[in-house]
Design an enzyme around this catalytic site. Structure first.
Site, PDB file in Angstrom:
ATOM      1  N   SER A   7      -4.276  -1.398   0.743  1.00  0.00           N
ATOM      2  CA  SER A   7      -3.279  -2.400   1.132  1.00  0.00           C
ATOM      3  C   SER A   7      -3.986  -3.665   1.591  1.00  0.00           C
ATOM      4  O   SER A   7      -4.833  -3.631   2.491  1.00  0.00           O
ATOM      5  CB  SER A   7      -2.405  -1.837   2.256  1.00  0.00           C
ATOM      6  OG  SER A   7      -1.349  -2.711   2.567  1.00  0.00           O
ATOM      7  N   GLY A  14       0.817  -1.199   0.000  1.00  0.00           N
ATOM      8  CA  GLY A  14       0.000   0.000   0.000  1.00  0.00           C
ATOM      9  C   GLY A  14       0.856   1.256   0.000  1.00  0.00           C
ATOM     10  O   GLY A  14       0.516   2.261  -0.634  1.00  0.00           O
ATOM     11  N   CYS A  31       5.067   7.710  24.733  1.00  0.00           N
ATOM     12  CA  CYS A  31       5.686   6.800  25.698  1.00  0.00           C
ATOM     13  C   CYS A  31       6.038   5.459  25.062  1.00  0.00           C
ATOM     14  O   CYS A  31       6.791   4.681  25.641  1.00  0.00           O
ATOM     15  CB  CYS A  31       4.745   6.564  26.875  1.00  0.00           C
ATOM     16  SG  CYS A  31       4.204   8.050  27.721  1.00  0.00           S
TER      17      CYS A  31
END
Length: 466
Positions: free
Chosen positions: A194, A69, A323
């Protein structure tokens, strides 16, 4: 173990598995050859192209298969931009496009082109009028995803396509996340997708270029796939990808409305997570969204630890939190939306997800979040009354060198020490603080005053309101 990350890669559809095995036996030859094995391979390729074109809503001769994709996006953008170089070198795209679009835009800029980025609202949706206003006489191409890969928000593609058509600007639509659920409406010019997003095998993408759209393939010419995807294609993968897409559409047409079932399960997660966990922001449009995807962010939670704990509990989910990122910066999607990024969790349900697995996730999540917060010493309750007279009216919190969610946690610990009207200044060099401190203020009904220069990092000023 429940797999809840279909937005990254959906499990291989059973029909795709059967088609892949069969085509490995029958479709290994070169489809451009005239002998028996080549003719058989060509028949398989033609049938796959017709099935994929029907699902996309284009003619078979308008669609080619690519190695991925991402390659489809890059080829589509470069070919459309090159073909319209005489018109200009302007490129317009939304602020929440997939990284494949953003990377291609960077290459375009480095080559002397210009890029205009259209912002989104807090749900991640562009306004069609603002997108249209960004189109200029020298705009060569516009790009807009059909639905966002991180938060599930659907974009007003049909309206934007009409505006682009009026401005005589081709629109490329990245339909990677939405194609499994139905064709993309509107007068788009180019479309990419995709296969591994809808249960096909990895290594297969598609690019549709509608007739009348100027297109100049870049790179050395090749006789395969209209010159738009050079090289010997992955025919077994292509056949399996088309078979999976055809099966999904047939199931929907036959009354097996998996989209409606998953939409209900996702709606359950959207409603119950804030009730069960608290201090949570569910992001993305609550109505105009993909049926299988929901994203939420938890205050005072280290996203990496949260995902690790959910994995230990048997759930595979993903995140856009800084994080969990090696770059230590929040997702560009969450940043563009201006929503909380710390403790971010994306749940995307694959076809056939068991309702019992969703219920177990809802049972496990509160305890996992609570344990992560307890480890960080999180202040659970917000201050109930103003600080006493004579207490500090202004505090400075030094969170330099500390990653999210620590700057926000330190802010929450001291906000009760200043009276209503008093300020807390947080010093932080973590890029996530620029996003998460204002988001914390909105969630906790405090006033975000703004950002100031500091010797290191930045100083974020918050005024206590409650």
């Amino acid at each position: 173990m429940p797999y809840f990350d279909a937005a990254s890669a959906a499990p291989l559809h059973p029909v795709a598995r059967e088609a892949l095995l069969a085509s490995l036996e029958e479709g290994w030859a070169d489809p451009v050859r005239l002998y028996r094995e080549g003719r058989r391979a060509r028949m398989l390729l033609d049938a796959a192209r017709e099935a994929a074109a029907e699902a996309v809503g284009c003619r078979p001769d308008e669609l080619v298969f690519t190695p991925s994709g991402t390659q489809a996006v890059h080829s589509g953008m470069s070919g459309a931009l090159a073909a319209r170089r005489r018109v200009g070198r302007g490129l317009v795209h939304s602020a929440v496009e997939h990284s494949s679009v953003l990377h291609a835009a960077e290459v375009h800029t480095a080559a002397g082109g210009t890029v205009t980025q259209v912002g989104v609202d807090r749900t991640g949706r562009v306004a069609a009028g603002e997108f249209a206003a960004a189109l200029r006489a020298d705009t060569a191409l516009a790009c807009l995803q059909s639905a966002n890969h991180e938060v599930g928000t659907e974009q007003p593609v049909e309206e934007v396509a009409a505006r682009c058509q009026e401005a005589e600007v081709p629109l490329l639509v990245d339909a990677a996340q939405s194609l499994a659920w139905g064709p993309v409406p509107g007068a788009w010019s180019l479309l990419t997708a995709s296969a591994h997003k809808w249960g096909g095998p990895p290594g297969v993408g598609l690019l549709a270029v509608r007739k009348g759209t100027r297109f100049a393939p870049q790179g050395p010419a090749d006789e395969r796939e209209s010159g738009r995807a050079p090289g010997f294609g992955n025919l077994p993968g292509i056949v399996a990808a088309a078979a999976a897409l055809r099966a999904l559409r047939a199931e929907a047409a036959g009354g097996a409305d998996e989209a409606a079932r998953l939409r209900e399960l996702v709606g359950r997660i959207r409603t119950r997570v804030p009730e069960l966990v608290g201090e949570v922001e569910v992001v993305g449009d609550p109505v105009r969204r993909l049926p299988h995807l929901v994203t939420f962010s938890c205050l005072y939670v280290d996203g990496e630890v949260l995902l690790q704990e959910l994995d230990r509990a048997g759930f595979s989910v993903s995140s856009g939190s800084s994080c969990t990122s090696s770059t230590l910066t929040p997702s560009h999607v969450l940043r563009a939306m201006g929503v909380l990024s710390e403790g971010n969790v994306r749940v995307s349900l694959p076809y056939g997800t068991d309702e019992a697995d969703v219920e177990r996730f809802l049972q496990v999540l509160p305890g996992v979040v609570r344990s992560v917060r307890e480890r960080l010493g999180v202040p659970v309750e917000k201050p109930e009354k103003p600080a006493a007279a004579g207490e500090e009216t202004g505090l400075v919190v030094d969170a330099l060198g500390r990653r999210c969610p620590i700057p926000v946690i330190e802010l929450a610990k001291v906000i009760g020490r200043v009276p209503v009207g008093g300020t807390v200044t947080v010093l932080s060099d973590d890029e996530a603080a620029r996003q998460d401190i204002p988001a914390w203020c909105a969630m906790r009904e405090q006033e975000y005053v703004g950002e100031q220069e500091a010797e290191r990092g930045a100083a974020y000023v918050v005024r206590r309101r409650v």
